[in-house]
Enzyme design. Structure first.
Site, PDB file in Angstrom:
ATOM      1  N   GLY A 161     -21.452   8.904 -22.173  1.00  0.00           N
ATOM      2  CA  GLY A 161     -22.321   8.003 -22.928  1.00  0.00           C
ATOM      3  C   GLY A 161     -21.569   6.894 -23.627  1.00  0.00           C
ATOM      4  O   GLY A 161     -22.093   6.242 -24.526  1.00  0.00           O
ATOM      5  N   GLY A 215     -20.346   4.195 -22.116  1.00  0.00           N
ATOM      6  CA  GLY A 215     -20.458   2.917 -21.401  1.00  0.00           C
ATOM      7  C   GLY A 215     -19.312   2.669 -20.432  1.00  0.00           C
ATOM      8  O   GLY A 215     -19.074   1.543 -20.021  1.00  0.00           O
ATOM      9  N   SER A 250     -19.004   4.536 -17.553  1.00  0.00           N
ATOM     10  CA  SER A 250     -19.415   5.046 -16.233  1.00  0.00           C
ATOM     11  C   SER A 250     -18.896   6.429 -15.904  1.00  0.00           C
ATOM     12  O   SER A 250     -18.413   6.684 -14.800  1.00  0.00           O
ATOM     13  CB  SER A 250     -18.988   4.094 -15.129  1.00  0.00           C
ATOM     14  OG  SER A 250     -19.747   2.962 -15.212  1.00  0.00           O
ATOM     15  N   SER A 251     -19.045   7.342 -16.850  1.00  0.00           N
ATOM     16  CA  SER A 251     -18.713   8.732 -16.541  1.00  0.00           C
ATOM     17  C   SER A 251     -19.597   9.236 -15.404  1.00  0.00           C
ATOM     18  O   SER A 251     -19.145  10.000 -14.552  1.00  0.00           O
ATOM     19  CB  SER A 251     -18.905   9.599 -17.786  1.00  0.00           C
ATOM     20  OG  SER A 251     -20.184   9.370 -18.348  1.00  0.00           O
ATOM     21  N   ASP A 253     -20.889   0.119 -10.917  1.00  0.00           N
ATOM     22  CA  ASP A 253     -20.027   1.220 -11.360  1.00  0.00           C
ATOM     23  C   ASP A 253     -19.494   2.018 -10.178  1.00  0.00           C
ATOM     24  O   ASP A 253     -18.315   2.379 -10.130  1.00  0.00           O
ATOM     25  CB  ASP A 253     -20.809   2.143 -12.301  1.00  0.00           C
ATOM     26  CG  ASP A 253     -21.422   1.389 -13.470  1.00  0.00           C
ATOM     27  OD1 ASP A 253     -21.003   0.243 -13.705  1.00  0.00           O
ATOM     28  OD2 ASP A 253     -22.316   1.936 -14.126  1.00  0.00           O
TER      29      ASP A 253
END
Ligand code: GLA
Length: 410
Positions: free
Chosen positions: A125, A127, A129-130, A175
């Site tokens: 969370g 930002g 791109s997990s 992403d």
């Protein structure tokens, strides 16, 4: 060749063996990303300039002869046990992996099952791109385990489809593409319409510069309605602009001059779509300006584009929050900072700051001193290194079955 620290590999292999009673055969690694510029342009067929970073997801796996996906994470409790023929979203972290299996299956690829263990260093969370990193690592692992003949480009697109259709977040392609196609010390210029990627040198070190991520501590949930609403608002703007430019397919086809010439088409009730369009159209132009500035090594101009991007995301696109604005304002107050902006989907997450490396300490100190009073919470500040894209290979374990001398590669 997958290169990860021995200690991390030991942890993964140990946990894997403990849960599944077997050593993993496959290792896949996929990076998170920063985005230098080009925010909320990807799903408008526009341009982006992201780069893969030294925060990643590593997945180790043992292929199964049947069609089960059992997956655990060192970052979360529990083991998911899923039937590849009965996949359904659960709202849990493993939806990103299950969604990839689902997308591969729907594309006609026949998969074997996997027992898998993942561990990530991309903040969730934040930002960065997990989710894309998890998707890409999973896709690469399935591809090797099931010996699929599928291109990396198709894998990236299927990862996006997993997130769009299975998880329900209508994200663009940025992403997943950068997680696959990242290059050390390069940003990736992606044309989100043609899907052509062009590496752009980012010689930060040579110029004594650094890119720093500040995690605001405000978690963003991209599946939340605002992101999908922005997409609809952009589509609304295109519908209005077609009144003057019937040939356009989406905001990618609109230049700043075209938008100015058509602003009379937007009535008093259409001001929101107009502002959304103004952001997207100007942001696409800023991506091109940034690439030109990078060619000239004009880092001040790169920084100016970052400030302008932030203002546009805050005022026209309305995806910022006070905590993110505070981080950008704190950055502005530090000498030697060239630019900063909200990064990623917005509504929390992180900022990206471009600065002279020798002001990293004063910058970190300024955030530590000012952010808690302004935001009522702490931010995490860390410089990032620009790395290459995802990798997959076979785990090679030593004779005594210890995971020493790992030399996975493909
Ligand atoms: C998220 C999405 C991307 C992109 C950005 C905004 O990171 O996953 O596809 O739309 O937001 O630029």
């Amino acid at each position: 060749m997958v290169e990860i620290a021995q200690a991390r590999l030991q942890l993964l292999v140990g946990a894997h063996r403990q849960t599944f009673g077997q050593l993993p055969a496959i290792i896949a690694q996929a990076p998170g990303r920063i985005n230098l510029i080009g925010e909320h342009t990807d799903y408008n067929d526009g341009f982006v300039l992201p780069a893969a970073i030294d925060r990643d997801v590593v997945l180790v796996a043992t292929p199964r002869p049947d069609r089960r996906l059992r997956i655990q994470s060192l970052n979360a409790e529990g083991l998911a046990d899923l039937d590849l023929d009965e996949l359904a979203a659960s709202g849990e972290w493993h939806d990103y992996a299950a969604g990839v299996a689902d997308a591969l299956g729907r594309a006609g690829y026949r998969l074997f099952g996997l027992d898998a263990t993942v561990a990530g260093t991309v903040p969730l969370g934040g930002g960065l791109s997990s989710s894309a990193a998890l998707e890409v690592a999973t896709a690469f692992a399935f591809s090797l385990a099931s010996d699929l003949s599928v291109t990396e480009r198709e894998l990236a697109l299927l990862c996006q489809r997993a997130e769009n259709d299975f998880v329900g977040a209508k994200v663009g392609v940025m992403d997943q593409f950068v997680s696959v196609f990242g290059r050390p010390d390069h940003a990736i210029h992606l044309d989100c319409r043609s899907l052509e990627t062009r590496p752009i040198p980012l010689p930060l070190g040579e110029h004594g510069l650094a890119l720093v991520v500040c995690d605001s501590g405000v978690k963003h949930a991209i599946a939340g309605g605002e992101y999908n609403r922005r997409r609809q608002e952009c589509a609304g703007a295109v519908a209005i602009l077609k009144g003057k430019y019937p040939e356009i397919l989406n905001l990618r086809d609109v230049t700043p001059a075209m938008l100015r010439a058509a602003s009379g088409l937007f009535g008093p009730d259409d001001q929101i779509p107009l502002r959304r369009a103004r952001h997207v159209v100007s942001e696409n132009a800023r991506v091109e300006q940034t690439i030109d500035a990078l060619k000239r090594a004009d880092w001040a101009a790169v920084g100016s584009a970052l400030w302008a991007s932030h203002a546009s995301l805050r005022d026209d696109y309305a995806v910022s929050v006070p905590e993110i604005d505070a981080l950008v304002e704190i950055a502005r107050g530090v000498r030697g900072v060239l630019g900063a902006r909200l990064m990623g989907g917005g509504f929390g997450g992180s900022t990206l700051t471009l600065l002279h490396r020798d002001v990293l300490d004063p910058f970190t100190a300024a955030v530590a001193a000012e952010y808690p009073t302004r935001a009522g919470r702490e931010a995490t500040v860390y410089p990032v290194t620009i790395v290459g894209g995802a990798r997959v290979g076979w785990v090679e374990l030593g004779e005594n079955e210890q995971p020493g001398g790992e030399t996975a590669g493909n």
